[in-house]
Motif scaffolding. Structure first.
Motif, mmCIF file in Angstrom:
data_model
loop_
_atom_site.group_PDB
_atom_site.id
_atom_site.type_symbol
_atom_site.label_atom_id
_atom_site.label_comp_id
_atom_site.label_asym_id
_atom_site.label_seq_id
_atom_site.Cartn_x
_atom_site.Cartn_y
_atom_site.Cartn_z
ATOM 1 N N ASP A 116 0.575 -0.913 -0.407
ATOM 2 C CA ASP A 116 0.159 -0.063 0.054
ATOM 3 C C ASP A 116 1.023 0.913 0.354
ATOM 4 N N LYS A 117 2.032 1.205 -0.179
ATOM 5 C CA LYS A 117 3.063 2.239 -0.154
ATOM 6 C C LYS A 117 4.105 2.982 -0.831
ATOM 7 N N ARG A 118 4.245 0.975 -1.490
ATOM 8 C CA ARG A 118 5.584 1.090 -3.282
ATOM 9 C C ARG A 118 4.611 0.956 -4.351
ATOM 10 N N GLY A 119 4.842 1.056 -5.448
ATOM 11 C CA GLY A 119 4.096 1.331 -6.661
ATOM 12 C C GLY A 119 4.604 -0.098 -7.083
ATOM 13 N N ARG A 120 4.493 -0.846 -7.887
ATOM 14 C CA ARG A 120 4.960 -1.795 -8.684
ATOM 15 C C ARG A 120 4.652 -1.933 -10.109
ATOM 16 N N GLU A 121 4.112 -1.346 -10.758
ATOM 17 C CA GLU A 121 3.327 -1.275 -11.971
ATOM 18 C C GLU A 121 4.299 -0.456 -12.540
ATOM 19 N N GLN A 122 4.647 0.934 -12.885
ATOM 20 C CA GLN A 122 4.895 1.702 -14.028
ATOM 21 C C GLN A 122 5.750 2.636 -13.271
ATOM 22 N N GLY A 123 6.899 3.033 -14.233
ATOM 23 C CA GLY A 123 7.192 4.225 -13.894
ATOM 24 C C GLY A 123 9.262 4.514 -13.638
ATOM 25 N N ILE A 124 9.495 4.785 -12.794
ATOM 26 C CA ILE A 124 10.771 4.662 -12.705
ATOM 27 C C ILE A 124 11.458 3.624 -12.271
ATOM 28 N N PRO A 125 12.312 2.401 -12.232
ATOM 29 C CA PRO A 125 12.017 1.675 -11.827
ATOM 30 C C PRO A 125 13.215 1.579 -10.285
ATOM 31 N N VAL A 126 12.959 1.346 -9.740
ATOM 32 C CA VAL A 126 13.549 1.124 -7.786
ATOM 33 C C VAL A 126 14.489 0.855 -7.362
ATOM 34 N N THR A 127 15.526 0.113 -7.493
ATOM 35 C CA THR A 127 16.363 -1.188 -6.855
ATOM 36 C C THR A 127 17.756 -1.020 -6.059
ATOM 37 N N ASP A 128 17.646 -2.446 -5.266
ATOM 38 C CA ASP A 128 18.382 -1.878 -4.555
ATOM 39 C C ASP A 128 19.698 -2.127 -4.946
ATOM 40 N N MET A 129 20.672 -1.874 -3.690
ATOM 41 C CA MET A 129 22.450 -1.565 -3.635
ATOM 42 C C MET A 129 22.147 -3.359 -4.085
ATOM 43 N N ASP A 130 23.222 -3.190 -5.353
ATOM 44 C CA ASP A 130 24.005 -4.854 -5.311
ATOM 45 C C ASP A 130 25.092 -4.957 -5.722
ATOM 46 N N TRP A 131 26.247 -3.776 -5.458
ATOM 47 C CA TRP A 131 27.551 -3.828 -5.146
ATOM 48 C C TRP A 131 27.894 -3.675 -3.740
ATOM 49 N N ILE A 132 28.038 -4.585 -3.405
ATOM 50 C CA ILE A 132 28.337 -4.228 -1.484
ATOM 51 C C ILE A 132 29.950 -4.464 -1.463
ATOM 52 N N ASN A 133 30.588 -3.307 -0.161
ATOM 53 C CA ASN A 133 32.037 -3.111 -0.405
ATOM 54 C C ASN A 133 31.679 -3.683 1.260
ATOM 55 N N PRO A 134 32.972 -4.393 1.874
ATOM 56 C CA PRO A 134 33.135 -4.476 3.211
ATOM 57 C C PRO A 134 33.009 -3.139 4.459
ATOM 58 N N LEU A 135 33.421 -1.782 4.065
ATOM 59 C CA LEU A 135 32.737 -1.151 4.360
ATOM 60 C C LEU A 135 31.811 -0.354 4.926
ATOM 61 N N SER A 136 31.389 -0.267 3.661
ATOM 62 C CA SER A 136 29.450 -0.583 3.972
ATOM 63 C C SER A 136 29.545 -1.531 5.080
ATOM 64 N N GLU A 137 28.865 -2.191 5.166
ATOM 65 C CA GLU A 137 28.839 -3.572 5.746
ATOM 66 C C GLU A 137 29.528 -2.961 6.892
ATOM 67 N N ALA A 138 30.665 -2.790 7.327
ATOM 68 C CA ALA A 138 31.251 -1.632 8.900
ATOM 69 C C ALA A 138 30.602 -0.495 9.198
ATOM 70 N N PHE A 139 29.795 0.048 8.317
ATOM 71 C CA PHE A 139 29.859 1.423 8.804
ATOM 72 C C PHE A 139 28.533 1.465 9.297
ATOM 73 N N ILE A 140 27.329 0.163 8.804
ATOM 74 C CA ILE A 140 26.464 0.062 8.737
ATOM 75 C C ILE A 140 26.303 -0.646 10.412
ATOM 76 N N ALA A 141 27.314 -1.229 10.588
ATOM 77 C CA ALA A 141 27.075 -2.104 12.302
ATOM 78 C C ALA A 141 27.907 -1.242 13.095
ATOM 79 N N ALA A 142 28.564 0.281 12.815
ATOM 80 C CA ALA A 142 28.726 1.451 13.529
ATOM 81 C C ALA A 142 27.517 2.072 13.834
ATOM 82 N N CYS A 143 26.768 2.206 13.251
ATOM 83 C CA CYS A 143 25.495 2.919 13.381
ATOM 84 C C CYS A 143 24.668 2.604 14.296
ATOM 85 N N GLU A 144 24.234 0.687 14.292
ATOM 86 C CA GLU A 144 23.501 0.043 14.737
ATOM 87 C C GLU A 144 23.968 0.265 16.383
ATOM 88 N N GLY A 145 25.346 -0.410 16.368
ATOM 89 C CA GLY A 145 26.357 0.333 17.505
ATOM 90 C C GLY A 145 25.973 1.533 18.065
#
Length: 543
Positions: free
Chosen positions: A137-166
């Protein structure tokens, strides 16, 4: 005889591309779109990482620069905008970010009927094709701009997310759900390794319609009027060249963006009388708000050197490693060529006790040389930036002459407001704390910018003045508001106050800054405008 259409749209950027596609669905009307730039044939437009090239390329961008200010250390700031099919959606960072519901609710509270979050959510949904997690009920699925997730992940990004959670910042599975607070990876307009601009998503396929005409290299230089009614537009192919006229039976619709829309109104005689008179322009319709209320997000970025052996974008973008990334991209595999410039988001608070985030922070597992635009450092490094969601500092866009080939004056007044400075400081201190957390220690060596010598408020503000920059989120110069507001330019149906047959549909109508990048909301505005213009019941009213 001059060419005549029902609708003449000035600008084929995010708003213009979508709007032209929607209006031309009605085969009974004729639509003409004028784009000042060329076709989107530049190959770097379509490679996501190519923004590094296109932002510096005047053939596909407006190379605007702000006026120097006290709080930019006397520096002009390059505030580039797209000048090609797709406009800035062909050169931007491709981030899809709606912001907080309260942004739009505040628009409605200012007297703009039908612009609250609940009213606008159906139009956000209509503009996107979400490929990934999101509530139905909040996201569109049928038309318009394709909105995708990041698929190239660097360990530094994972560490930064962990730092935020910490640090107590929760991971958020969908920051575009209406609940923004938290940390995670950005959603972006990239599909199968390629940028998908608004032009490609909406208009490109519609050009086969016989009632739709697109003209490139057509720089609008005047709105034609009969009394208080807009009846057409004149444009030039080159400076000093002849003008061509296109007439509009129903409406002229300005989609040129925050800078160009304001300038075109002014040189056409619509705007503050003192400014127009100083330009030698006949005052055809006085509207003192045209060009005023300019706002932008101003960002400061902190850089750390990574430890030897840690792999960042700086190394992957050079030599044989770059060749490997190109090969991966060519085979459709995750690659640095198909990433947005910012990888991780943090929506959080400059000070504890706030109900909602007032900051957007970004993290990239790479770093750029000080004072050089998108030139990677010679050593491995990372960058985290922060900016205030809703700046109160306002400036203006004012034509310098009647010649639309001369750039206007852009005065942003960055950080002029005292509260803006306070929140900005809170943002710098937050990202410094996150980068210095134990989760980052295995990867990072030392802070290089601003450096540990900068600790006091004055020292950090001095750093912000000397090194901060635009995020290219320009809004407000044709602000939406009721007729009782003497600085409003358009009403809540985006019609220019006191005029007939003239409408503005782009980011310039935003009454205040959204807590987000402006692209998603610009698309929403254009989608909603298409219903206004076609006389359709608004989705929120029909529900």
């Amino acid at each position: 005889m001059d060419d005549e259409f029902d609708y003449v749209i000035v600008g084929c950027g995010a708003a213009g591309s979508l709007l032209a596609a929607r209006l031309s669905e009605d085969s009974a009307v004729r639509v003409c779109v004028l784009e000042a730039g060329p076709k989107d044939r530049n190959p770097f437009i379509h490679i996501p990482a190519g923004f590094i090239k296109t932002l510096k390329d005047p053939s596909v961008t407006w190379q605007f620069r702000t006026a120097p200010t006290e709080r930019t250390g006397g520096r002009p700031i390059a505030t580039v905008q797209g000048r090609t099919l797709g406009g800035s959606s062909s050169v931007n960072g491709m981030i899809y970010n709606r912001g907080q519901p309260g942004d739009l609710d505040s628009w409605a509270q200012r007297g703009n009927r039908g612009w609250g979050y609940a009213d606008s959510l159906p139009y956000y949904r209509r503009t996107e094709r979400r490929l990934g997690y999101g509530e139905a009920d909040k996201r569109g699925r049928e038309q318009g701009i394709p909105v995708t997730d990041m698929d190239w992940i660097n360990p530094l990004s994972e560490a930064f997310i962990a730092a935020c959670e910490g640090a107590g910042i929760p991971r958020n599975p969908d920051y575009n759900s209406g609940d923004q607070a938290g940390v995670g990876y950005f959603q972006r307009a990239i599909l199968n390794g390629k940028r998908v601009s608004a032009y490609r998503a909406f208009l490109h396929g519609a050009l086969a319609r016989p009632n739709l005409e697109l003209r490139t290299e057509a720089r609008a230089n005047a709105i034609l009027m009969e009394g208080k009614r807009a009846i057409g537009v004149t444009y030039q192919r080159k400076q000093g060249g002849p003008s061509t006229t296109v007439r509009a039976r129903r409406e002229v619709i300005l989609c040129g963006g925050t800078v160009n829309t304001a300038r075109l109104l002014q040189v056409s005689g619509i705007g503050p009388a003192p400014l127009l008179q100083s330009l030698g322009v006949e005052v055809k319709h006085e509207l003192r708000g045209v060009g005023e209320n300019f706002r932008d997000h101003y960002a400061s970025r902190v850089v750390w050197r990574a430890k030897p052996g840690v792999t960042t974008l700086n190394e992957l973008a050079k030599g044989l490693r770059l060749g490997g990334q190109v090969a991966r991209w060519g085979m459709g595999q995750p690659s640095i060529l198909a990433t947005a410039p910012s990888h991780v988001y943090v929506f959080w608070k400059s000070f504890e006790g706030l109900d909602q985030p007032d900051l957007q922070c970004v993290f990239t597992p790479g770093s750029y040389k000080e004072g050089q635009v998108y030139v990677l450092d010679d050593y491995p490094g990372v960058t985290a930036g922060a900016w205030q969601h809703r700046p109160e500092s306002t400036g203006w866009v004012r034509a310098k002459s009647r010649n639309v080939f001369e750039d206007p004056e852009i005065q942003p007044n960055y950080l002029k407001d005292e509260n803006d400075r306070r929140v900005h400081l809170g943002g710098i201190r937050l990202i410094r704390r996150l980068l210095a957390r134990p989760e980052m220690a295995p990867f990072l060596e030392m802070e290089t910018l601003p450096g540990l010598d900068a600790q006091s408020d004055d020292e950090l503000l001095d750093f912000a003045y000397r090194n901060g920059s635009t995020t290219y989120h320009l809004i407000g110069t044709a602000r939406m508001g009721p007729a009782t507001d003497p600085t409003a330019v358009v009403d809540d149906r985006l019609r220019v106050h006191g005029m007939e047959g003239l409408r503005v549909v782009d980011a310039s109508i935003m009454p205040s800054m959204t807590s987000a990048n402006t692209y998603a909301t610009t698309l929403m505005i254009a989608e909603k405008a298409s219903d206004f213009i076609r006389g359709r019941a608004l989705e929120s009213e029909a529900a």
